[in-house]
Scaffold this active site. Sequence first.
Site, PDB file in Angstrom:
ATOM      1  CG  HIS A  86       4.558-107.602  52.998  1.00 12.22           C
ATOM      2  ND1 HIS A  86       5.666-108.064  53.665  1.00 12.22           N
ATOM      3  CD2 HIS A  86       3.490-107.910  53.757  1.00 12.22           C
ATOM      4  CE1 HIS A  86       5.268-108.642  54.785  1.00 12.22           C
ATOM      5  NE2 HIS A  86       3.948-108.573  54.855  1.00 12.22           N
ATOM      6  CB  THR A 109      -6.059 -93.781  51.084  1.00 18.65           C
ATOM      7  OG1 THR A 109      -5.152 -93.819  52.179  1.00 18.65           O
ATOM      8  CG2 THR A 109      -7.233 -92.887  51.412  1.00 18.65           C
ATOM      9  CG  ASN A 110      -2.241 -98.254  51.614  1.00 18.70           C
ATOM     10  OD1 ASN A 110      -1.934 -97.071  51.544  1.00 18.70           O
ATOM     11  ND2 ASN A 110      -1.779 -99.064  52.547  1.00 18.70           N
ATOM     12  N   GLY A 121      21.116 -72.039  41.337  1.00 21.61           N
ATOM     13  CA  GLY A 121      21.350 -72.154  39.898  1.00 21.61           C
ATOM     14  C   GLY A 121      21.525 -70.822  39.197  1.00 21.61           C
ATOM     15  CB  SER A 139     -11.551 -96.669  58.494  1.00 17.65           C
ATOM     16  OG  SER A 139     -10.165 -96.443  58.449  1.00 17.65           O
ATOM     17  CD  GLU A 146     -10.357-101.854  51.840  1.00 17.00           C
ATOM     18  OE1 GLU A 146      -9.135-101.696  51.794  1.00 17.00           O
ATOM     19  OE2 GLU A 146     -10.896-102.691  52.580  1.00 17.00           O
ATOM     20  NE  ARG A 177      24.926 -58.989  46.748  1.00 12.75           N
ATOM     21  CZ  ARG A 177      24.701 -58.881  48.056  1.00 12.75           C
ATOM     22  NH1 ARG A 177      24.406 -57.693  48.580  1.00 12.75           N
ATOM     23  NH2 ARG A 177      24.737 -59.945  48.829  1.00 12.75           N
ATOM     24  CG  MET A 236      24.910 -64.039  36.924  1.00  8.86           C
ATOM     25  SD  MET A 236      24.725 -62.283  36.619  1.00  8.86           S
ATOM     26  CE  MET A 236      25.135 -61.628  38.227  1.00  8.86           C
ATOM     27  NE  ARG A 282      -7.500-105.068  57.498  1.00 10.78           N
ATOM     28  CZ  ARG A 282      -6.509-104.696  56.700  1.00 10.78           C
ATOM     29  NH1 ARG A 282      -6.663-103.681  55.875  1.00 10.78           N
ATOM     30  NH2 ARG A 282      -5.346-105.312  56.754  1.00 10.78           N
ATOM     31  CE  LYS A 340      21.843 -62.197  47.073  1.00 12.42           C
ATOM     32  NZ  LYS A 340      22.606 -62.563  45.846  1.00 12.42           N
ATOM     33  CE1 TYR A 387      -9.213 -93.180  62.388  1.00 11.98           C
ATOM     34  CE2 TYR A 387     -11.416 -92.466  63.032  1.00 11.98           C
ATOM     35  CZ  TYR A 387     -10.570 -93.440  62.522  1.00 11.98           C
ATOM     36  OH  TYR A 387     -11.058 -94.651  62.135  1.00 11.98           O
ATOM     37  NE  ARG A 439      21.041 -67.092  52.537  1.00 14.08           N
ATOM     38  CZ  ARG A 439      21.763 -67.313  51.452  1.00 14.08           C
ATOM     39  NH1 ARG A 439      21.262 -67.087  50.270  1.00 14.08           N
ATOM     40  NH2 ARG A 439      22.997 -67.750  51.537  1.00 14.08           N
TER      41      ARG A 439
END
Length: 873
Positions: free
Chosen positions: A457, A768-769, A106, A765, A746, A97, A108, A619, A27, A852, A341
């Site tokens: 799944h 990452t799961n 949150g 590849s 993996e 202010r 004043m 795969r 502000k 990628y 703002r």
Amino acid sequence: MSAKWVYFFGKDRTEGDGKNKNLLGGKGAGLAEMTSIGIPVPPGFTITTEACVQFYKDNKNYPAGLWDQVLAALATLETAMGKKFGDIENPLLVSVRSGARVSMPGMMDTVLNLGLTDESVKGLAKSSGNERFAYDSYRRFIQMFSDVVLGIGHHQFEHILKDMKNARGVKEDTELNAADMKELVEKYKTLVLSEIGRQFPQDPKEQLKYAIDAVFDSWNNQRAKTYRKINKMSDDWGTAVNVQSMVFGNMGDDCGTGVAFTRDPSTGEKVFFGEYLVNAQGEDVVAGIRTPEPIAKLQTAMPEVFGQLEEVYKKLENHYKDVQDIEFTIERGTLYMLQTRTGKRTARAAVKIAYDMVQEGLIDKRTAVLRVAPEQVDQLLHPMIDTSIKYDIIAKGLPASPGAAVGKAVFSAEDAESWAAQGEKVILVRAETSPEDIGGMHAAQGILTATGGMTSHAAVVARGMGKCCVAGCGAIRINEHQRLFTASGVTIKEGDILTINGSTGEVIVGAAKLIEPELSGEFAEILTWADTFRTLGVRANADTPHDSQVAREFGAEGIGLCRTEHMFFDGNRIDAVREMILADNEEGRRKALAKVKPYQKEDFLGLFTAMEGLPVTIRLLDPPLHEFIPHNDEEIDRVAKASGVSAEHLKAKATELHEFNPMLGHRGCRLGLTYPEIYEMQVYAIFEAACELVKQGKVVKPEVMIPLVGSYKELEILKDMTNEVAQETIARYGVKLDYLVGTMIELPRAALTANEIAEHAQFFSFGTNDLTQTTLGVSRDDAGKFLPIYVEKGIFKEDPFVSIDVSGVGQLVEMGVSKGRSVRPDLKTGICGEHGGDPDSIAFCQKAGLNYVSCSPFRVPVARLAAAHAALK
Ligand code: ADP
Ligand code: MG
Ligand code: MG
């Protein structure tokens, strides 16, 4: 000399740097900036966030020099305004202010009209020639100050005001006269006395000190702390305090106050957008005390002021080169700006505004791309619930796949298919889904499950299909037998209409109103700009020609993961697959596989055709075989009949294939090594399909991917087999075909030994799961019971299945890339887990040097944008 804690802003002298939000707060910086570019702002001064930080360091004492600097700035302000604080002739009034770096609900509330006392109110009445106004200001001040500083709830004052209005028989406070206001002030003061046991403070400087203290204190009130926690903001920033001379919107009908956006924040349309109230002050507009007027009305009501406002808002937008959210007050026909703002906006508006501003020459394409948040645009790709209407929400699960769906509840995948075949729209409700539900999931508008997490799944498949899904909705009790579920005391039976919101996880009774998504021209255009900035490739996870087509239209540059097991379920082939599984020896399996092969070949023909000219990573079979055979009695009987084997035999086979820990069991390349004929069949199907298309003059780029490799030896054996089959097939067709053989990384062991594995892999590849599951030792299908609590307690910053665990799993990815490239510099690397569509994870992939990312088709636009952000930041 003490540090500089206070910065003045005013027409003739503005000390603060309007760009420095960290020091002056959002502000304060805005006020300084507006002042310095010649926009009318009432002068004042800002106490820095550093002063607040020091205040806490010094055990809530003012740092040395602060109060003196406040008094000096106050004196400057008095001179600038030609008024004196607490004066009984012509008093200076100020607002106090708060203002952190970013706006914080949150914090004043603002105190207006500070400096009024029993004496100075008379001065205000005299100087303004308006007694009603003076006492109106005083009663407002007493209420705000008491609420914010003295801790006396505002409703107590509002009660008194309401009684007064009732007694006078009026509806609005503008209808009360000067005498009424005076009486209100007396009543308010009496209330204060009885609440705190002393008089309302009558020394303006004391009032000011109290108010500054209250702003400092508000930085650490519970609401503010909670807000910072939710929004991941630091507790160390502190808040600034702005002390600003008052201007008055409550002096009569040529006065008013308002809020506005320089463009429509929900559509992005280039129209001035906002509301105002005549003869009102401060929060009256947002507080809902009176109904405000649309800003367009100001044009006819006060044409001159509207002209000033137009000039100012255009200047502001030009200056900040972005949409501004502004607050203003009109005092006797003169406009004053009180805040500016960056305006918050919907995804739709963000896209339109960024695009338009490039056309207007306000910003460049790079800025435009950075203005659109990847997380946000997901909204644009799925049907959404019209949230302007109220709905009956009975439960809330995980927002597993965004969008919204309306349909009749059904409780089995078969019902979903048969109902849909009759033209019904259905929502598939299951405890959880399994691969055999694919058909039903496809047929349904959306999927609701009681258990399972964000990568269950149901969630993964739904996201892949771009289908709305609410998963892990523990609040619903499903009775599959009676075909109903209950939640919040409501029972939803088969055929009852319900709505699910995959963006929020809400389950709604009845049909909510949906808004269709539009992939507008502007959005598409911004994505092509994004493409010019990004260096990461974006591919899609897709298993069907249809999904591939969708992905391609969304801009995918190939397929990063085709899960062949999904093809095993389709149509009649599941029977042949089951025959293969039920066979007792290799010969039997080969016989059954021979029946599956034509289907697989057909699948690949479709896929390669849809993705012509682009790489397609396929795969080989990954899940454990038991996923393909039925488990409940009813199903077993049906399959037994269809395949001509006894139910006993089927049950025995199911028991034989049962695993305690299927995720770590007989799956991935372990299947290929124990039953080579399965992988062999798949590789033949791949290369026969590819060669056939090459013969027709098409460009095909197959990439064969071996899953769940932990040792280079596994890969070596399967790679050799793949090459043999490929070479043989290519020779048989007499064509030229380039292809790659690679693996998924993996398992932690694969990352740790990536240099050995890379000797045999042309690409990695990162799955990452599974890599997250195996690195953390957390089962993704069972994590629902504790993961949310882990996130709540901050053990994980985010669900590691949603956003990659950079410090843990990330290390393995980085290690895999560098070890792999140490032996094969041109190793192609990508990521094909669910993380491939998550913006934070994409930023990580950029840093890790991957080539990628691959994600579900509907995430492709998000990933393109996120990859551009990652490259530009
Ligand atoms: P918030 O952070 O909640 O927006 P502000 O500090 O912006 O709080 O104050 C709320 C409103 O109070 C402003 O929009 C404006 O209408 C009014 N206000 C604040 N300071 C002044 C002032 N100096 N003169 C007139 N009105 C003011
Ligand atoms: Mg404000
Ligand atoms: Mg895997």
